[in-house]
Design an enzyme around this catalytic site. Sequence first.
Site, PDB file in Angstrom:
ATOM      1  N   LYS A   1      41.467  30.361  43.965  1.00 20.25           N
ATOM      2  CA  LYS A   1      40.896  30.336  42.317  1.00 20.25           C
ATOM      3  C   LYS A   1      41.570  31.457  41.425  1.00 20.25           C
ATOM      4  O   LYS A   1      41.843  30.673  40.320  1.00 20.25           O
ATOM      5  CB  LYS A   1      39.554  30.629  42.417  1.00 20.25           C
ATOM      6  N   THR A   2      41.715  32.595  42.103  1.00 19.18           N
ATOM      7  CA  THR A   2      42.431  33.381  40.916  1.00 19.18           C
ATOM      8  C   THR A   2      43.946  33.087  40.488  1.00 19.18           C
ATOM      9  O   THR A   2      44.200  33.209  39.605  1.00 19.18           O
ATOM     10  CB  THR A   2      42.413  35.059  41.563  1.00 19.18           C
TER      11      THR A   2
ATOM     12  N   ASP B   1      37.000  35.021  35.655  1.00 20.09           N
ATOM     13  CA  ASP B   1      37.110  34.863  37.235  1.00 20.09           C
ATOM     14  C   ASP B   1      35.844  35.504  37.609  1.00 20.09           C
ATOM     15  O   ASP B   1      35.130  36.163  36.983  1.00 20.09           O
ATOM     16  CB  ASP B   1      38.331  35.710  37.624  1.00 20.09           C
ATOM     17  N   GLU B   2      35.502  35.362  38.879  1.00 17.10           N
ATOM     18  CA  GLU B   2      34.207  35.720  39.769  1.00 17.10           C
ATOM     19  C   GLU B   2      32.968  35.464  38.988  1.00 17.10           C
ATOM     20  O   GLU B   2      32.290  36.317  38.711  1.00 17.10           O
ATOM     21  CB  GLU B   2      34.450  37.126  40.024  1.00 17.10           C
TER      22      GLU B   2
ATOM     23  N   GLN C   1      29.713  33.704  47.263  1.00 18.90           N
ATOM     24  CA  GLN C   1      30.316  35.232  46.923  1.00 18.90           C
ATOM     25  C   GLN C   1      29.462  35.793  46.055  1.00 18.90           C
ATOM     26  O   GLN C   1      29.965  36.892  45.414  1.00 18.90           O
ATOM     27  CB  GLN C   1      31.782  35.270  46.837  1.00 18.90           C
TER      28      GLN C   1
ATOM     29  N   ARG D   1      37.989  38.564  53.661  1.00 20.33           N
ATOM     30  CA  ARG D   1      38.989  39.489  53.050  1.00 20.33           C
ATOM     31  C   ARG D   1      40.115  39.445  53.904  1.00 20.33           C
ATOM     32  O   ARG D   1      41.297  39.834  53.600  1.00 20.33           O
ATOM     33  CB  ARG D   1      38.566  41.048  52.959  1.00 20.33           C
TER      34      ARG D   1
HETATM   35  P1  ATP Z   1      38.642  34.846  46.751  1.00 22.81           P
HETATM   36  O1  ATP Z   1      37.452  34.107  46.645  1.00 22.81           O
HETATM   37  O2  ATP Z   1      38.446  35.886  47.844  1.00 22.81           O
HETATM   38  O3  ATP Z   1      38.553  35.643  45.118  1.00 22.81           O
HETATM   39  P2  ATP Z   1      40.427  33.124  45.805  1.00 22.81           P
HETATM   40  O4  ATP Z   1      39.959  31.704  45.827  1.00 22.81           O
HETATM   41  O5  ATP Z   1      40.834  33.662  44.120  1.00 22.81           O
HETATM   42  O6  ATP Z   1      39.801  34.041  46.670  1.00 22.81           O
HETATM   43  P3  ATP Z   1      43.459  33.680  45.630  1.00 22.81           P
HETATM   44  O7  ATP Z   1      43.187  35.121  45.933  1.00 22.81           O
HETATM   45  O8  ATP Z   1      43.887  33.236  44.249  1.00 22.81           O
HETATM   46  O9  ATP Z   1      42.130  32.912  46.459  1.00 22.81           O
HETATM   47  O10 ATP Z   1      44.291  33.389  46.878  1.00 22.81           O
HETATM   48  C1  ATP Z   1      44.237  33.593  48.273  1.00 22.81           C
HETATM   49  C2  ATP Z   1      45.631  33.891  48.840  1.00 22.81           C
HETATM   50  O11 ATP Z   1      46.243  32.600  49.008  1.00 22.81           O
HETATM   51  C3  ATP Z   1      46.654  34.563  47.873  1.00 22.81           C
HETATM   52  O12 ATP Z   1      47.233  35.199  48.640  1.00 22.81           O
HETATM   53  C4  ATP Z   1      47.414  33.471  47.293  1.00 22.81           C
HETATM   54  O13 ATP Z   1      48.428  33.858  46.784  1.00 22.81           O
HETATM   55  C5  ATP Z   1      47.459  32.566  48.250  1.00 22.81           C
HETATM   56  N1  ATP Z   1      47.525  31.264  48.004  1.00 22.81           N
HETATM   57  C6  ATP Z   1      46.815  30.445  46.914  1.00 22.81           C
HETATM   58  N2  ATP Z   1      47.180  29.293  46.625  1.00 22.81           N
HETATM   59  C7  ATP Z   1      48.191  29.115  47.194  1.00 22.81           C
HETATM   60  C8  ATP Z   1      49.360  28.042  47.662  1.00 22.81           C
HETATM   61  N3  ATP Z   1      49.041  26.741  46.998  1.00 22.81           N
HETATM   62  N4  ATP Z   1      50.054  28.004  48.517  1.00 22.81           N
HETATM   63  C9  ATP Z   1      50.517  29.274  48.856  1.00 22.81           C
HETATM   64  N5  ATP Z   1      49.829  30.355  48.759  1.00 22.81           N
HETATM   65  C10 ATP Z   1      48.497  30.387  47.925  1.00 22.81           C
HETATM   66 MG    MG Z   2      39.795  35.719  43.751  1.00 21.80          MG
END
Ligand code: ATP
Ligand code: MG
Length: 775
Positions: free
Chosen positions: A33-34, A225-226, A256, A614
């Site tokens: 997402k981020t 975000d969040e 979350q 995490r």
């Molecule tokens: P959270 O819910 O914990 O905030 P999130 O959904 O925001 O998580 P991110 O932090 O954006 O997830 O991504 C999680 C990890 O996966 C990060 O290390 C990111 O770089 C990696 N990642 C995300 N998308 C890809 C992708 N398409 N290919 C490779 N790595 C990825």
């Molecule tokens: Mg995130």
Amino acid sequence: MQKHIAQLNEAQAAPVLQKDGPMIIIAGAGSGKTRVLTIRIAYLMSLGVDSFNILALTFTNKAAREMKNRIAAIVGNNEAKNLWMGTFHSVFARILRAEADKLGYPSNFTIYDAQDSVRLIGAIIKEMQLDKDIYKPKQVFSRISSYKNSLITVKAYFNNPELQEADAMSKKPRLGEIYQNYVERCFKAGAMDFDDLLLKTNELLARFPDVLSKYQQRFKYILVDEYQDTNHSQYLIVRALSDRFQNICVVGDDAQSIYAFRGANINNILNFQKDYNDVQTYRLEQNYRSTKNIVEAANSIIDKNKTKLDKIVWTNNDDGPKIKVHRSVTDGEEGRFVAGEIWEQKMQNQLDNGKFAILYRTNAQSRAMEDALRKRDIPYRIYGGLSFYQRKEIKDVLCYLRLVINPNDEEALIRVINYPARGIGDTTIERLTVEANERKVSMFTLMENLDKTDIKLNSGTRNKLLDFVVMIKSFQIINETQDAFYLADHVTKKTGLVQELKKDATPEGIARIENIEELLNGIKDFTEGQKEIDGARGALSEFLEDVALATDLDKDTGDDDRVALMTIHLAKGLEFPYVFIVGMEEDLFPSAMSMNTRSELEEERRLFYVALTRAEKQAYLTYAQSRYRWGKLTDSEPSRFIEEITPIYLEYLTQPETNYRYKPMIDIDIFGDVDKSKLRQSKPVSSTPPKWITDNQPKPDTNIRRLKPMGRPSNGQISFDESGLAPGNVVMHERFGKGEILSLEGVGGDKKAEIRFEVGGIKKLLLRFAKLDVI
Ligand code: ATP
Ligand code: MG
């Protein structure tokens, strides 16, 4: 740009490529997402959207900084420079400064931190002669805070009989008056508290259509975000600002949502579709962060919640090791297990400290972990304890600086008017507070105009007050021509703060002076940075704003390699290869205060979901059978959350009932003598880490009579009563460090151990006094 989009999966690329319109991305942890938000901003800019027109709201300023750096790496520094990114509080503090006059505030308004607010509320309660055991300042503050976040102003409060009745029912019929006084006093001091930053923004946007329209025009693209953790006040701001262009992109995960206790409203996610026209909803399902075991274990947990949106989370990553569960007798032992395991993993896999995080439910749990890490010389950093800026000596300096910017800042004034001591007593200060309130002016204004009042003060006191006023004014003059560092340095000397601290030659006293030096270095860095950006003098007011809004995470520059210790709440959005979730016990996690209703328990479960997700490679769940809580040794049961995980994802390192770390290896009666024939072979002191009890180790001899721990000293160090020590044990002594027990002699309270310490040689110590830790 195409390269970066190509690195996304299809589901991730879709919301990036949709340039306009409202959209919501709901997806589980670690699904990107981020990352999508980040790439989306860069993509918008590559399409020609001016960075000036983009606003991104994040959970911490650090997250914003990291995001900005990534964007800068894609589109270039110059392009990214103007992006507005940060927490709600920091972004809207900036807008409020620009528009402060409309609300009757000075643009140099002070931001009160929670400490300031609670002190002020305490003072008001005292002035109103209310019982402070009923009107507990902290509780009153949190009640006022929740009113503000629900946009219930003082006026709205007094128009709402239900609220008044509710407060009367909880034995606080005069809460409304305290609220009113508090608001008036903050206003008079030219101060806003954290909640005001949101409340006043709402007020500004609601009362001044031209201002609203200006910012709507400016922020053509808004990203949050969040989003699941936005409260009502934040929700309304986003809603108002995005109303015109409706180019709003929010990302979040209902699973979350962990700030309901602070007013976060999950309905903000659920109602998004209704709030805007033609909302596109995106779902991301592939987790890139964690192993299969972790992802599936986390799914099995969140499955137990009834209130949730249905989501799928899966991963292509390896299975990875199972989640390790460890039980110990005491929290001290839990700490030693964690430190030992970190040590071993580091050695075996050549890992940096920064790869590890220890997460807990409450800050109080950090102590046992710290003790254990220190003993093993593993560097760590605690996030979210008392922040650096809240330490007494630092806040004293900051309060002088706050006064320079805003002399009406009453909390700052009260704090330093007589520190270092200048003979201005409490009675004088109380008297001035009352007189200033009656005249509806600030204390500083009153002090400036003492001659024009009929307040009777003896001439000595009067002069001391005037000297103080003159001193602050002299600082203000310096501030007009010099940079923030020069001024801060001058202030610490001129006020006598440093001289005062130098009187204390204890290590604590020296540390305080060092802290002030660190603060000055920080200010220097800031001023240099500012000069680089716009050639301006490093403005003090900007430094103070940065400080006021810094969350503890923000200080982390990431250049030193340390194990991270923090509460789960703070860990949101972060990731670490190895994660220890400690204190997995009923009444602690889930918290005793959150078990009254299903929804409270579900929030705890979501918190556990956040914690577990995490971890990238390996998660540990640890619990202790007893721990010191509120000064008492309390027995504890393992958390229900462990059992809620589908068992195939777990590996128990300790068998039930066989996990006494200090199990005596010899049949020993506490008050009897050692049966030498059963002594274990003595083990030499070695530098290899101790082996922890795992399934592969031999089961303990069932003939061994286990010692029941009796009164245990606070940090899990064993004392004579529960010693069960044997020659060959490797122990740690507070002062002498590591050593090996050579022999034991004597009985009862006279029992002694002969220990060979690595440094300092052989010593004979009375166990009654020597607090030894078996390692
Ligand atoms: P959270 O819910 O914990 O905030 P999130 O959904 O925001 O998580 P991110 O932090 O954006 O997830 O991504 C999680 C990890 O996966 C990060 O290390 C990111 O770089 C990696 N990642 C995300 N998308 C890809 C992708 N398409 N290919 C490779 N790595 C990825
Ligand atoms: Mg995130």
